[in-house]
Design a protein around this motif. Structure first.
Motif, PDB file in Angstrom:
ATOM      1  N   SER A 196       7.549  74.326  60.096  1.00  0.00           N
ATOM      2  CA  SER A 196       8.788  74.029  59.375  1.00  0.00           C
ATOM      3  C   SER A 196       8.600  74.321  57.895  1.00  0.00           C
ATOM      4  CB  SER A 196       9.174  72.546  59.543  1.00  0.00           C
ATOM      5  OG  SER A 196       9.310  72.198  60.902  1.00  0.00           O
ATOM      6  N   VAL A 197       9.715  74.495  57.192  1.00  0.00           N
ATOM      7  CA  VAL A 197       9.703  74.631  55.738  1.00  0.00           C
ATOM      8  C   VAL A 197      10.319  73.372  55.146  1.00  0.00           C
ATOM      9  CG1 VAL A 197      10.615  75.901  53.756  1.00  0.00           C
ATOM     10  CG2 VAL A 197       9.829  77.148  55.782  1.00  0.00           C
ATOM     11  N   VAL A 198       9.651  72.810  54.154  1.00  0.00           N
ATOM     12  CA  VAL A 198      10.156  71.623  53.460  1.00  0.00           C
ATOM     13  C   VAL A 198      10.978  72.087  52.263  1.00  0.00           C
ATOM     14  CG1 VAL A 198       9.528  69.530  52.193  1.00  0.00           C
ATOM     15  CG2 VAL A 198       8.191  70.219  54.193  1.00  0.00           C
ATOM     16  N   ASN A 199      12.246  71.733  52.249  1.00  0.00           N
ATOM     17  CA  ASN A 199      13.148  72.172  51.182  1.00  0.00           C
ATOM     18  C   ASN A 199      13.318  71.140  50.075  1.00  0.00           C
ATOM     19  OD1 ASN A 199      13.911  74.799  52.040  1.00  0.00           O
ATOM     20  ND2 ASN A 199      15.146  73.880  53.663  1.00  0.00           N
ATOM     21  N   ASP A 200      12.468  70.129  50.051  1.00  0.00           N
ATOM     22  CA  ASP A 200      12.539  69.062  49.049  1.00  0.00           C
ATOM     23  C   ASP A 200      11.632  69.410  47.873  1.00  0.00           C
ATOM     24  OD1 ASP A 200      12.541  66.758  47.560  1.00  0.00           O
ATOM     25  OD2 ASP A 200      12.279  65.411  49.253  1.00  0.00           O
ATOM     26  N   ASP A 201      12.220  69.729  46.736  1.00  0.00           N
ATOM     27  CA  ASP A 201      11.439  70.132  45.563  1.00  0.00           C
ATOM     28  C   ASP A 201      10.683  68.963  44.954  1.00  0.00           C
ATOM     29  OD1 ASP A 201      10.555  72.051  43.726  1.00  0.00           O
ATOM     30  OD2 ASP A 201      12.085  71.483  42.276  1.00  0.00           O
ATOM     31  N   TYR A 202      11.045  67.748  45.351  1.00  0.00           N
ATOM     32  CA  TYR A 202      10.405  66.568  44.764  1.00  0.00           C
ATOM     33  C   TYR A 202       9.485  65.851  45.754  1.00  0.00           C
ATOM     34  CZ  TYR A 202      13.996  67.380  41.246  1.00  0.00           C
ATOM     35  OH  TYR A 202      14.781  67.950  40.289  1.00  0.00           O
ATOM     36  N   ALA A 203       9.065  66.564  46.791  1.00  0.00           N
ATOM     37  CA  ALA A 203       8.240  65.936  47.819  1.00  0.00           C
ATOM     38  C   ALA A 203       6.928  65.394  47.259  1.00  0.00           C
ATOM     39  CB  ALA A 203       7.968  66.922  48.955  1.00  0.00           C
ATOM     40  N   ALA A 204       6.324  66.097  46.301  1.00  0.00           N
ATOM     41  CA  ALA A 204       5.057  65.629  45.730  1.00  0.00           C
ATOM     42  C   ALA A 204       5.246  64.299  45.007  1.00  0.00           C
ATOM     43  CB  ALA A 204       4.472  66.673  44.790  1.00  0.00           C
ATOM     44  N   LEU A 205       6.400  64.093  44.392  1.00  0.00           N
ATOM     45  CA  LEU A 205       6.683  62.805  43.752  1.00  0.00           C
ATOM     46  C   LEU A 205       6.819  61.708  44.811  1.00  0.00           C
ATOM     47  CD1 LEU A 205       9.307  63.909  41.065  1.00  0.00           C
ATOM     48  CD2 LEU A 205       6.872  63.440  40.717  1.00  0.00           C
ATOM     49  N   THR A 206       7.533  62.012  45.893  1.00  0.00           N
ATOM     50  CA  THR A 206       7.672  61.053  46.990  1.00  0.00           C
ATOM     51  C   THR A 206       6.314  60.714  47.591  1.00  0.00           C
ATOM     52  OG1 THR A 206       9.897  61.830  47.521  1.00  0.00           O
ATOM     53  CG2 THR A 206       8.709  60.686  49.277  1.00  0.00           C
ATOM     54  N   GLY A 207       5.478  61.734  47.796  1.00  0.00           N
ATOM     55  CA  GLY A 207       4.154  61.508  48.352  1.00  0.00           C
ATOM     56  C   GLY A 207       3.284  60.660  47.446  1.00  0.00           C
ATOM     57  N   SER A 208       3.376  60.875  46.150  1.00  0.00           N
ATOM     58  CA  SER A 208       2.620  60.059  45.202  1.00  0.00           C
ATOM     59  C   SER A 208       3.071  58.608  45.268  1.00  0.00           C
ATOM     60  CB  SER A 208       2.795  60.606  43.781  1.00  0.00           C
ATOM     61  OG  SER A 208       2.247  61.901  43.668  1.00  0.00           O
ATOM     62  N   ALA A 209       4.386  58.396  45.368  1.00  0.00           N
ATOM     63  CA  ALA A 209       4.903  57.026  45.488  1.00  0.00           C
ATOM     64  C   ALA A 209       4.453  56.379  46.787  1.00  0.00           C
ATOM     65  CB  ALA A 209       6.430  57.050  45.398  1.00  0.00           C
ATOM     66  N   ALA A 210       4.467  57.140  47.886  1.00  0.00           N
ATOM     67  CA  ALA A 210       4.029  56.601  49.180  1.00  0.00           C
ATOM     68  C   ALA A 210       2.549  56.227  49.134  1.00  0.00           C
ATOM     69  CB  ALA A 210       4.287  57.625  50.283  1.00  0.00           C
ATOM     70  N   HIS A 211       1.750  57.072  48.496  1.00  0.00           N
ATOM     71  CA  HIS A 211       0.318  56.778  48.389  1.00  0.00           C
ATOM     72  C   HIS A 211       0.080  55.517  47.574  1.00  0.00           C
ATOM     73  CE1 HIS A 211      -3.971  57.358  48.046  1.00  0.00           C
ATOM     74  NE2 HIS A 211      -3.881  57.411  46.731  1.00  0.00           N
ATOM     75  N   LEU A 212       0.795  55.356  46.469  1.00  0.00           N
ATOM     76  CA  LEU A 212       0.636  54.144  45.664  1.00  0.00           C
ATOM     77  C   LEU A 212       1.056  52.904  46.439  1.00  0.00           C
ATOM     78  CD1 LEU A 212       1.865  55.101  42.069  1.00  0.00           C
ATOM     79  CD2 LEU A 212      -0.454  54.474  42.771  1.00  0.00           C
ATOM     80  N   THR A 213       2.124  53.005  47.215  1.00  0.00           N
ATOM     81  CA  THR A 213       2.588  51.862  48.010  1.00  0.00           C
ATOM     82  C   THR A 213       1.511  51.413  48.986  1.00  0.00           C
ATOM     83  OG1 THR A 213       4.887  52.599  47.841  1.00  0.00           O
ATOM     84  CG2 THR A 213       4.360  51.085  49.627  1.00  0.00           C
ATOM     85  N   GLU A 214       0.866  52.376  49.637  1.00  0.00           N
ATOM     86  CA  GLU A 214      -0.206  52.047  50.575  1.00  0.00           C
ATOM     87  C   GLU A 214      -1.427  51.503  49.838  1.00  0.00           C
ATOM     88  OE1 GLU A 214      -2.658  54.595  53.846  1.00  0.00           O
ATOM     89  OE2 GLU A 214      -0.474  54.597  53.999  1.00  0.00           O
ATOM     90  N   LEU A 215      -1.712  52.077  48.694  1.00  0.00           N
ATOM     91  CA  LEU A 215      -2.855  51.627  47.894  1.00  0.00           C
ATOM     92  C   LEU A 215      -2.660  50.191  47.423  1.00  0.00           C
ATOM     93  CD1 LEU A 215      -5.483  52.933  46.782  1.00  0.00           C
ATOM     94  CD2 LEU A 215      -4.227  53.409  44.676  1.00  0.00           C
ATOM     95  N   LEU A 216      -1.482  49.878  46.945  1.00  0.00           N
ATOM     96  CA  LEU A 216      -1.192  48.517  46.475  1.00  0.00           C
ATOM     97  C   LEU A 216      -1.219  47.517  47.619  1.00  0.00           C
ATOM     98  CD1 LEU A 216       1.688  49.354  43.971  1.00  0.00           C
ATOM     99  CD2 LEU A 216      -0.575  48.463  43.368  1.00  0.00           C
ATOM    100  N   ALA A 217      -0.757  47.944  48.805  1.00  0.00           N
ATOM    101  CA  ALA A 217      -0.726  47.043  49.963  1.00  0.00           C
ATOM    102  C   ALA A 217      -2.122  46.666  50.417  1.00  0.00           C
ATOM    103  CB  ALA A 217       0.038  47.694  51.114  1.00  0.00           C
ATOM    104  N   HIS A 218      -3.111  47.550  50.172  1.00  0.00           N
ATOM    105  CA  HIS A 218      -4.476  47.280  50.615  1.00  0.00           C
ATOM    106  C   HIS A 218      -5.346  46.604  49.561  1.00  0.00           C
ATOM    107  CE1 HIS A 218      -3.389  50.110  53.834  1.00  0.00           C
ATOM    108  NE2 HIS A 218      -4.385  49.582  54.504  1.00  0.00           N
ATOM    109  N   GLN A 219      -4.768  46.395  48.367  1.00  0.00           N
ATOM    110  CA  GLN A 219      -5.548  45.708  47.343  1.00  0.00           C
ATOM    111  C   GLN A 219      -5.656  44.228  47.651  1.00  0.00           C
ATOM    112  OE1 GLN A 219      -3.732  46.530  43.540  1.00  0.00           O
ATOM    113  NE2 GLN A 219      -4.763  48.504  43.332  1.00  0.00           N
ATOM    114  N   LYS A 220      -6.833  43.690  47.434  1.00  0.00           N
ATOM    115  CA  LYS A 220      -7.046  42.258  47.674  1.00  0.00           C
ATOM    116  C   LYS A 220      -6.405  41.449  46.527  1.00  0.00           C
ATOM    117  CE  LYS A 220     -11.398  42.855  50.161  1.00  0.00           C
ATOM    118  NZ  LYS A 220     -12.858  42.521  50.204  1.00  0.00           N
ATOM    119  N   PRO A 221      -5.749  40.316  46.871  1.00  0.00           N
ATOM    120  CA  PRO A 221      -5.164  39.490  45.821  1.00  0.00           C
ATOM    121  C   PRO A 221      -6.241  38.997  44.842  1.00  0.00           C
ATOM    122  CG  PRO A 221      -4.386  38.809  47.986  1.00  0.00           C
ATOM    123  CD  PRO A 221      -5.507  39.777  48.209  1.00  0.00           C
ATOM    124  N   ALA A 222      -5.865  38.926  43.575  1.00  0.00           N
ATOM    125  CA  ALA A 222      -6.838  38.488  42.560  1.00  0.00           C
ATOM    126  C   ALA A 222      -7.177  37.011  42.747  1.00  0.00           C
ATOM    127  CB  ALA A 222      -6.267  38.726  41.181  1.00  0.00           C
TER     128      ALA A 222
END
Length: 328
Positions: free
Chosen positions: A302-328
């Motif tokens: 498939s071809v991805v026609n979303d020019d901002y996909a890298a921004l979405t992917g960065s946000a998704a990665h941060l969401t997962e990263l924050l979810a796995h952080q241990k509470p202080a």
């Protein structure tokens, strides 16, 4: 819009020419916050991000992630087509974010899969759908070329970095050998992105003109315009060669990664050539693998026609990263 709270993440997509920056809430990028900056106007990423923060009313992001067009190792990135070096300390200093991440641009595209609207996914080849844990593959064609596999694990999504664009260009016949000799770099061999990129299309056109004894240079946009207008046979042949080699390389990478979850072509050049893939031989080249030709039918493309996909992917990665952080 008031950006005084720390509920936002800052995400950026750093290309060879421009940097796009935005704010995100969870995995959702806020379209009204997307800004584009010309890299030539700034000495480095830190000044770009400081300008963006000022432009967004001195927003104080909770986390920040940048996707860069170059290799990333141990929190440090060296841009392939830009004289910038980026590390997590610089990112934290520029944004004030407590959590930071640096991804290769294709890693970010991999993290975006599953978070892109179906309307922005254009099927090219049908395949046999894999299960939810099947590997996927993103292939980026733009200023440069790269690819990255996408793996779903029990601990979350893993997208290993890659520099596929700097592997040797495959050669199948005498014509392609002549092309390789024409585009060979000072490094002594032609790399994949020396043909499969915007400047690669330009080189392919120049090579064909040179072979015909009429040396001519055109920009990639001019070549594509001439193909669309249908009055330049050399431009059409340059694109046909480009697409055949793209099919060959995409097929090779698919055999290496076995992406039963699908192959996704991303990037500005991939989107530009997508209307011509069917008629210019992509499918035949993709599946031209001898006794494995039938097996290649397992992989949907498939071809991805979303020019901002890298921004979405960065946000998704941060969401997962924050979810796995241990509470202080």
């Amino acid at each position: 819009m008031t950006n005084a709270s720390k509920s936002f993440s800052l995400v950026a997509d750093i290309g060879g020419t421009n940097t796009r920056v935005a704010l995100a809430e969870g995995r959702n990028v806020r379209p009204e916050t997307i800004r584009r900056y010309s890299n030539a106007d700034f000495p480095g990423l830190e000044t770009v991000l400081r300008r963006y923060i000022a432009d967004e009313n001195d927003v104080k992001p909770l986390a920040a992630c940048v996707a860069v067009a170059g290799p990333v190792r141990e929190g440090r990135a060296d841009m392939t087509n830009l004289d910038w070096t980026i590390d997590k300390d610089t990112l934290a200093r520029a944004t004030g974010a407590a959590t930071t991440a640096i991804l290769n641009d294709l890693q970010a595209q991999g993290h975006a899969l599953g978070h892109i609207a179906d309307s922005n996914i254009m099927p090219v080849l049908k395949g046999n759908p894999g299960n939810q844990h099947a590997a996927k593959l993103v292939i980026g064609v733009g200023t440069g070329f790269n690819a990255a596999p996408v793996f779903e694990t029990e601990s979350g999504r893993v997208v290993p970095p890659s520099e596929s664009g700097h592997a040797n260009l495959p050669i199948r016949n005498a014509e392609e050998l002549r092309l390789c000799e024409f585009v060979s770099t000072a490094h002594g061999f032609p790399a994949v992105e020396d043909v499969l990129s915007g400047r690669g299309l330009e080189r392919t056109y120049a090579w064909l003109c040179s072979e015909r004894g009429t040396p001519t240079e055109l920009s990639a946009k001019e070549i594509m315009d001439r193909v669309s207008e249908g009055h330049d046979d050399i431009a059409a042949e340059a694109l046909r060669i480009f697409i055949r080699i793209l099919g060959t390389v995409a097929g090779n990478l698919s055999l290496i990664q076995l992406p039963f979850g699908g192959v996704y072509l991303v990037g500005g050049v991939a989107r530009a050539v997508s209307p011509f893939l069917a008629d210019f031989g992509f499918a035949d080249a993709f599946r031209d693998k001898g006794r494995f030709a039938g097996f290649m039918g397992n992989f949907a493309v498939s071809v991805v026609n979303d020019d901002y996909a890298a921004l979405t992917g960065s946000a998704a990665h941060l969401t997962e990263l924050l979810a796995h952080q241990k509470p202080a």
